[in-house]
Design a protein around this motif. Sequence first.
Motif, short mmCIF file in Angstrom:
data_model
loop_
_atom_site.label_atom_id
_atom_site.label_comp_id
_atom_site.label_asym_id
_atom_site.label_seq_id
_atom_site.Cartn_x
_atom_site.Cartn_y
_atom_site.Cartn_z
N ASN A 94 0.83 -1.21 0.00
CA ASN A 94 0.00 0.00 0.00
C ASN A 94 0.86 1.26 0.00
O ASN A 94 0.56 2.24 -0.69
CB ASN A 94 -0.93 0.00 1.21
CG ASN A 94 -2.03 -1.04 1.09
OD1 ASN A 94 -2.40 -1.42 -0.01
ND2 ASN A 94 -2.53 -1.50 2.22
N LEU A 95 1.95 1.22 0.78
CA LEU A 95 2.84 2.38 0.82
C LEU A 95 3.52 2.61 -0.53
O LEU A 95 3.68 3.76 -0.97
CB LEU A 95 3.90 2.19 1.91
CG LEU A 95 3.39 2.29 3.36
CD1 LEU A 95 4.51 1.94 4.34
CD2 LEU A 95 2.88 3.70 3.65
N VAL A 96 3.93 1.53 -1.19
CA VAL A 96 4.54 1.67 -2.50
C VAL A 96 3.52 2.23 -3.49
O VAL A 96 3.85 3.07 -4.34
CB VAL A 96 5.10 0.32 -2.99
CG1 VAL A 96 5.55 0.41 -4.44
CG2 VAL A 96 6.26 -0.11 -2.12
N GLY A 97 2.27 1.78 -3.38
CA GLY A 97 1.23 2.34 -4.25
C GLY A 97 1.06 3.83 -4.04
O GLY A 97 0.91 4.59 -5.00
N GLU A 98 1.08 4.25 -2.77
CA GLU A 98 0.99 5.68 -2.49
C GLU A 98 2.20 6.43 -3.02
O GLU A 98 2.08 7.57 -3.49
CB GLU A 98 0.86 5.90 -0.98
CG GLU A 98 -0.41 5.31 -0.37
CD GLU A 98 -1.66 5.93 -0.97
OE1 GLU A 98 -1.64 7.12 -1.33
OE2 GLU A 98 -2.68 5.21 -1.09
N LEU A 99 3.36 5.79 -2.96
CA LEU A 99 4.57 6.41 -3.51
C LEU A 99 4.43 6.62 -5.02
O LEU A 99 4.81 7.67 -5.55
CB LEU A 99 5.79 5.54 -3.20
CG LEU A 99 7.12 6.00 -3.81
CD1 LEU A 99 7.52 7.36 -3.25
CD2 LEU A 99 8.22 4.97 -3.52
N VAL A 100 3.88 5.62 -5.72
CA VAL A 100 3.69 5.74 -7.17
C VAL A 100 2.72 6.87 -7.48
O VAL A 100 2.93 7.66 -8.41
CB VAL A 100 3.18 4.40 -7.74
CG1 VAL A 100 2.79 4.56 -9.21
CG2 VAL A 100 4.23 3.31 -7.58
N ILE A 101 1.66 6.97 -6.68
CA ILE A 101 0.70 8.05 -6.89
C ILE A 101 1.36 9.41 -6.63
O ILE A 101 1.17 10.37 -7.40
CB ILE A 101 -0.52 7.85 -5.96
CG1 ILE A 101 -1.30 6.59 -6.38
CG2 ILE A 101 -1.43 9.07 -6.00
CD1 ILE A 101 -2.42 6.23 -5.44
N SER A 102 2.14 9.51 -5.56
CA SER A 102 2.82 10.77 -5.25
C SER A 102 3.80 11.15 -6.35
O SER A 102 3.93 12.33 -6.71
CB SER A 102 3.55 10.65 -3.91
OG SER A 102 2.65 10.38 -2.86
N GLU A 103 4.49 10.15 -6.91
CA GLU A 103 5.43 10.42 -8.01
C GLU A 103 4.69 10.95 -9.23
O GLU A 103 5.14 11.89 -9.91
CB GLU A 103 6.18 9.13 -8.35
CG GLU A 103 7.18 9.25 -9.49
CD GLU A 103 6.54 8.98 -10.84
OE1 GLU A 103 6.93 9.63 -11.83
OE2 GLU A 103 5.62 8.14 -10.88
N ALA A 104 3.52 10.38 -9.52
CA ALA A 104 2.72 10.86 -10.65
C ALA A 104 2.23 12.28 -10.41
O ALA A 104 2.21 13.11 -11.34
CB ALA A 104 1.54 9.91 -10.89
#
Length: 737
Positions: free
Chosen positions: A347-357
Amino acid sequence: MSDLRDMFFEECDDLLEVLSTGLDDLQNENSDAETINSMFRSVHSIKGGAGAFGLDRLIKFAHAFENVLDDLRSDKLAVDPTITALMFSGFDHLNDLVDAARDDNDLPETDGAAVLAELKQTTQAANGTTGAEDEDANEVSEDDFVALSVNIGLDLGGDDSGLPDLPGLPPLGETSDGNSQFVVKFEADSALYARGHDPALLFRAIGEMGDLTIEADCSAVAPLESLQDAPASISWTLTLRPDDGIDEGTIREIFEFVEGQCTLEISEMMAEEEASELVVAPAPAAKAPEPVAKPIAQKSPAKAPKAEKVEKANKQEAKGGDGGKKSSEPRNSTIRVDLNRVDRLINLVGELVISEAMLRQSMNELPVSANSAVSEAIGQLKTLSGVLQESVMAIRAQPVRGLFQRMSRIVRESSRQAGKTSRLVMVGEATEVDKTVTERLVEPLTHMIRNSVDHGLEKAEDRLAAGKPEMGTIKLEAAHRSGRVVISLSDDGAGVNRVKVRQKAEEKGLVRPEDDLTDSDIDNLLFRPGFSTADEISQLSGRGVGMDVVRSEIQALGGRINLQSEPNKGTTITISLPLTLAVMEGMLIEVAGESLVVPTVALRETLQPGQANIHDFCDGDRGLSVNDSMLPIVDLGEALGFRSPLKNFNNQSLLLIEGESGRRSALAVDGIVEQREVVIKGLEQNYQTIPGIAAATILGNGKIALIVDTDQMIPSPGNGNPGLRKGSELTEVNSYV
């Protein structure tokens, strides 16, 4: 002890997997001597570990099981369908005993009693013994194991006088006349004890080959207060005057299943020579005797030809391998992590991907040069986040082998209940799937297999009359295709009786007699809740519960299911699932001012406004002419209730989509933005199920975009658009479930 117990049951899972693989090889006639040996080692290791925790019932059954396997590997028994069936029954009950012991549950005494009796009878028939003789032998073995453990634990003074005589072996120091003898120098590694092996059992087996003398060297044993953390340090010298026909190869076979877990040296010499070497004056009290055992690598070249196998095992053990057998290295190089921790990390990695986008989109809106250092850093961050995302997703990926092997038991039990004979063929067991997916596939696959056995496969006499083998075949296959995992279950039975299916559907009011249904439409009636073609209720079917459960579970996983059947040739059910439940590749589109995502796995082609050859039909339906075929056009905005129907599609882009059944359709959208990876966010847990919507995601600008369920956007033949009701609510699609 709790940690050790957990480790034991974790190893049991691995050992049972090896045993299951060996049984499949036996059934498919792909086995060899090593297959039997690996199965024997697995059962023996389970028995040894169970002894450490006092699991008497598990010990007793495993002992009977390994006796039959021992008879197989010594050619006292031959592999045939009867023995194979007995092995599978034994495996099933052994699995039950392990699960019961893990959960501290007691199985009824009647469970497995028949299998245990049959295992014992098979051993007695192979060895020409009686049940009483076998019971006496078992009791002696268990008592010897306990007594040997206690005596060795108490007598650590470096003098071997306190070591017990092994029952069935001659007292220490006694030998018989003979012209030659073998000297076996043996030292166990810690791994041998950790896997539940007992050197006394090895020595007893050698004692049956002739007159044996045993000397133990305890000089390297650590003091009692530090013994717990000390490595294995007792070595033995065994002097054997063999009976006729005993050679070095026969002796090595005794140590075959502990190769790589000990230091072993076997030498042959004349009795006189050996006597002169072994008569040694007592060492002074102040000096400790030299260790007897030597590493295999130091043996003389003259002994190398007969010891190549052991030398190879010793070298591989030093490297952490053992020639294809289980070694300690994989366990040392892996860790077991609570699944909830992995989920939080994902879940944290998913949030990281969203933040990067979001960061990338914000930078694109600023007047920054495309070649600036900031843009390069953003690009590097995107690459690293993608690699991190893939690596984290791989943590949850597991081969479907364990799931498939569980289904093998379902096939056997269902066949027994239905009075049929069948076998399961597994293909692609190494295909990796998200762990959550494999866990939730157990129930759907169970229902599918039971239906295949009960409804798909014919009785033995019917199969023979149709020119088929008496034994039916069920094939379970897994593979990766276009970013998804596809699991198919097929049988070679009679296929779907479509006449009977339609008749039952008409009786239940699901269809009308005048309805024009294709074969695919009739097949998919099987997925309707409460639908069953069974004439009477049995243990396997008849209650109308099964295939609708399968559909619900597969849809909950974001997957699709399709059924294809051919009369007298069989039925194939195909399940298509996302490779991971967290990330997918999608096409970002706009419809009525809303951002939506269409999964690229279903996308076949895109057409810009003005490129499409559109035809108008009655009732406002429109079709797209593509390659001499006409595809229905679905206005995505109207279907999802975003707007009223459009008068024409002149300004609309079209997306050609295709379902697992092969049916195609075209989605009319306002515009195509870009293709991107999106992080999937489930709606069921946070909101509710929405018709036509599979899930949601968060875009780089922080807005939520819905992910379209493309299968629900494919109309069924003759029904026009996909079943729209008043209020723009999607109905269930009859053509696909």
